[in-house]
Motif scaffolding. Sequence first.
Motif, PDB file in Angstrom:
ATOM      1  N   THR A  54       0.837  -1.208   0.000  1.00  0.00           N
ATOM      2  CA  THR A  54       0.000   0.000   0.000  1.00  0.00           C
ATOM      3  C   THR A  54       0.865   1.248   0.000  1.00  0.00           C
ATOM      4  O   THR A  54       0.542   2.244  -0.660  1.00  0.00           O
ATOM      5  CB  THR A  54      -0.924   0.004   1.255  1.00  0.00           C
ATOM      6  N   VAL A  88       1.948   1.935  -3.470  1.00  0.00           N
ATOM      7  CA  VAL A  88       0.807   2.405  -4.277  1.00  0.00           C
ATOM      8  C   VAL A  88       0.527   3.878  -3.965  1.00  0.00           C
ATOM      9  O   VAL A  88       0.368   4.693  -4.881  1.00  0.00           O
ATOM     10  CB  VAL A  88      -0.447   1.527  -4.020  1.00  0.00           C
ATOM     11  N   HIS A  89       0.533   4.233  -2.667  1.00  0.00           N
ATOM     12  CA  HIS A  89       0.262   5.633  -2.300  1.00  0.00           C
ATOM     13  C   HIS A  89       1.282   6.578  -2.905  1.00  0.00           C
ATOM     14  O   HIS A  89       0.951   7.643  -3.406  1.00  0.00           O
ATOM     15  CB  HIS A  89       0.240   5.795  -0.774  1.00  0.00           C
ATOM     16  N   GLU A 117       0.529   6.584  -6.911  1.00  0.00           N
ATOM     17  CA  GLU A 117      -0.793   6.630  -7.563  1.00  0.00           C
ATOM     18  C   GLU A 117      -1.063   7.949  -8.288  1.00  0.00           C
ATOM     19  O   GLU A 117      -1.708   7.950  -9.327  1.00  0.00           O
ATOM     20  CB  GLU A 117      -1.930   6.240  -6.619  1.00  0.00           C
ATOM     21  N   SER A 118      -0.500   9.063  -7.765  1.00  0.00           N
ATOM     22  CA  SER A 118      -0.813  10.313  -8.470  1.00  0.00           C
ATOM     23  C   SER A 118      -0.065  10.368  -9.813  1.00  0.00           C
ATOM     24  O   SER A 118      -0.619  10.800 -10.815  1.00  0.00           O
ATOM     25  CB  SER A 118      -0.524  11.528  -7.592  1.00  0.00           C
ATOM     26  N   ALA A 136       0.704   7.771 -11.580  1.00  0.00           N
ATOM     27  CA  ALA A 136      -0.017   6.842 -12.460  1.00  0.00           C
ATOM     28  C   ALA A 136      -1.279   7.529 -12.983  1.00  0.00           C
ATOM     29  O   ALA A 136      -1.595   7.431 -14.174  1.00  0.00           O
ATOM     30  CB  ALA A 136      -0.372   5.573 -11.694  1.00  0.00           C
ATOM     31  N   GLY A 137      -1.957   8.247 -12.086  1.00  0.00           N
ATOM     32  CA  GLY A 137      -3.199   8.948 -12.455  1.00  0.00           C
ATOM     33  C   GLY A 137      -2.938   9.964 -13.556  1.00  0.00           C
ATOM     34  O   GLY A 137      -3.714  10.076 -14.513  1.00  0.00           O
ATOM     35  N   THR A 149      -4.626   2.858 -14.350  1.00  0.00           N
ATOM     36  CA  THR A 149      -5.393   2.410 -13.179  1.00  0.00           C
ATOM     37  C   THR A 149      -4.585   1.360 -12.431  1.00  0.00           C
ATOM     38  O   THR A 149      -4.102   0.403 -13.046  1.00  0.00           O
ATOM     39  CB  THR A 149      -6.714   1.733 -13.633  1.00  0.00           C
ATOM     40  N   ILE A 150      -4.447   1.556 -11.117  1.00  0.00           N
ATOM     41  CA  ILE A 150      -3.784   0.526 -10.302  1.00  0.00           C
ATOM     42  C   ILE A 150      -4.866  -0.215  -9.540  1.00  0.00           C
ATOM     43  O   ILE A 150      -5.608   0.388  -8.775  1.00  0.00           O
ATOM     44  CB  ILE A 150      -2.772   1.151  -9.316  1.00  0.00           C
ATOM     45  N   LYS A 151      -4.991  -1.515  -9.768  1.00  0.00           N
ATOM     46  CA  LYS A 151      -6.019  -2.307  -9.067  1.00  0.00           C
ATOM     47  C   LYS A 151      -5.343  -3.215  -8.057  1.00  0.00           C
ATOM     48  O   LYS A 151      -4.436  -3.980  -8.410  1.00  0.00           O
ATOM     49  CB  LYS A 151      -6.794  -3.161 -10.066  1.00  0.00           C
ATOM     50  N   ILE A 181       4.497   1.094 -14.243  1.00  0.00           N
ATOM     51  CA  ILE A 181       3.973   2.382 -14.739  1.00  0.00           C
ATOM     52  C   ILE A 181       4.778   2.840 -15.962  1.00  0.00           C
ATOM     53  O   ILE A 181       4.226   3.219 -16.992  1.00  0.00           O
ATOM     54  CB  ILE A 181       4.027   3.448 -13.617  1.00  0.00           C
ATOM     55  N   THR A 237       8.543   7.480 -13.649  1.00  0.00           N
ATOM     56  CA  THR A 237       7.177   7.176 -14.075  1.00  0.00           C
ATOM     57  C   THR A 237       6.865   7.502 -15.533  1.00  0.00           C
ATOM     58  O   THR A 237       5.844   7.080 -16.044  1.00  0.00           O
ATOM     59  CB  THR A 237       6.173   7.964 -13.196  1.00  0.00           C
TER      60      THR A 237
END
Length: 428
Positions: free
Chosen positions: A259, A262-263, A266-267, A269-270, A275-277, A306, A378
């Motif tokens: 996690t 991911v945190h 995630e921005s 990636a956004g 999308t990260i599932k 990514i 990224t």
Amino acid sequence: MSQGPQKILYVEDNPVNRRLVCRVLTHAGYVMLEAEDGLSGIQIAQEERPDLILMDIMIPSMDGYQVTTKLKSLPELANTPIVALTARAMEGDRERALIAGCDGYIPKPIDIDHLPLQIAEFLGGKREEIEGSAEERLVLQQEYSQELVSRLEEKVRELQKANAELHRTDELKSKFISIAAHELKTPLTVIQGYLTMMLDTRGHMRAELSETLRLPIEGIARGLERFNAIVNEMLDITRIESGTLELHRQLMLVKDAITNAVHKLESAAGERGLTIKLSPMSGLSLIQADAGRLRQVFFNLLSNAIKYTPDGGEINISTKIIQGVEVTHPNHPVRDSGTFIEIVFEDTGIGIDLEEQERIFGHFYEVRDVDLHSTSKTRFMGGGLGIGLAIARGIVEAHGGFLWAESEGRDEERCPGSRFRVLLPVED
Ligand code: ADP
């Protein structure tokens, strides 16, 4: 006998000689194939199946005798006439050529007017014989075998020397990286110290400083952070190579480390529409591991997923407990009866060719041209130092685990995707 004009392969390193002989024989109606050394001669002969091979003896690397012996050992070429051409004309050359497997011998300088006729005779079935008794032939054969063994020994020595040199260069490279990283760390710490004085706890410029300094100071801070990360990666690879990577193990949840990665990402990636599932991660036991190091592994794998997935793609992270592993993957066979937590990072990116799937875990390895290199974490196909996966595997293996890649292959259009599997042991 083949249809159409007959093909002659001429193995000769001297381009002037090649041109002359080819011109004469082309004029006489033959199709000429040329090879400038023994190895390419063998390859062309296998691919093109010429009707006759003209073999210069004094060629680099493998000489004409050795190439002939090799060609005659290939069933598809065993009956192809091979005619030796040599300027050496020393006593015994003719016999040596015949012992090596040649069917005839033409001394140099070549009599150009006579050459087409000589070739036609060999194509018509002429074969020269070694003169002398059976005993004399046996002696010649023994001499030739001994010569082959001596040449082989010479080559093995050359290879050993080249190998030792490669090892030495590799050690020098490792030493250089280690020294460079340590040397860079000192001034970096000093700059970092001064910069800290100008920033608040959130990394923003202190309010009491002039507003005109905000942009440069925050820019320096970001640059320095990246610089620090690169130097730390260099230090990590040095530690992994020398087996001195220290783990600070504690009871931890793998879920938290995933996690965390991911945190952090995630921005980014956004911004690229990715999308990260994250599949449900219940039922995973606590493990004794270095939480910081595992965060680093998952960060590296996720940032790669990514980087190598085009905008709009998907990254799936799943976990499960497995009892005993048996992986028959050709690149990374794994067999272990223990209990593991398996973490899989699966992307819809460009994929990785089978032959690259193990090499990418090597140091400073990038599949693409290094000139296209950037150290972005990224950006699509951003590249990097080429040590992220080596570090990730080093950390996972230091925990007694396994990490490998799987993919159908690389295709930037179709995007078959890649899967990175991490196995971390669970102590019973
Ligand atoms: P880099 O810093 O270049 O990303 P890594 O060691 O992390 O270095 O990766 C090595 C190489 O492996 C990359 O340059 C890339 O070609 C390939 N690679 C890594 N992850 C992926 C992925 N998810 N999809 C496709 N290729 C990948």
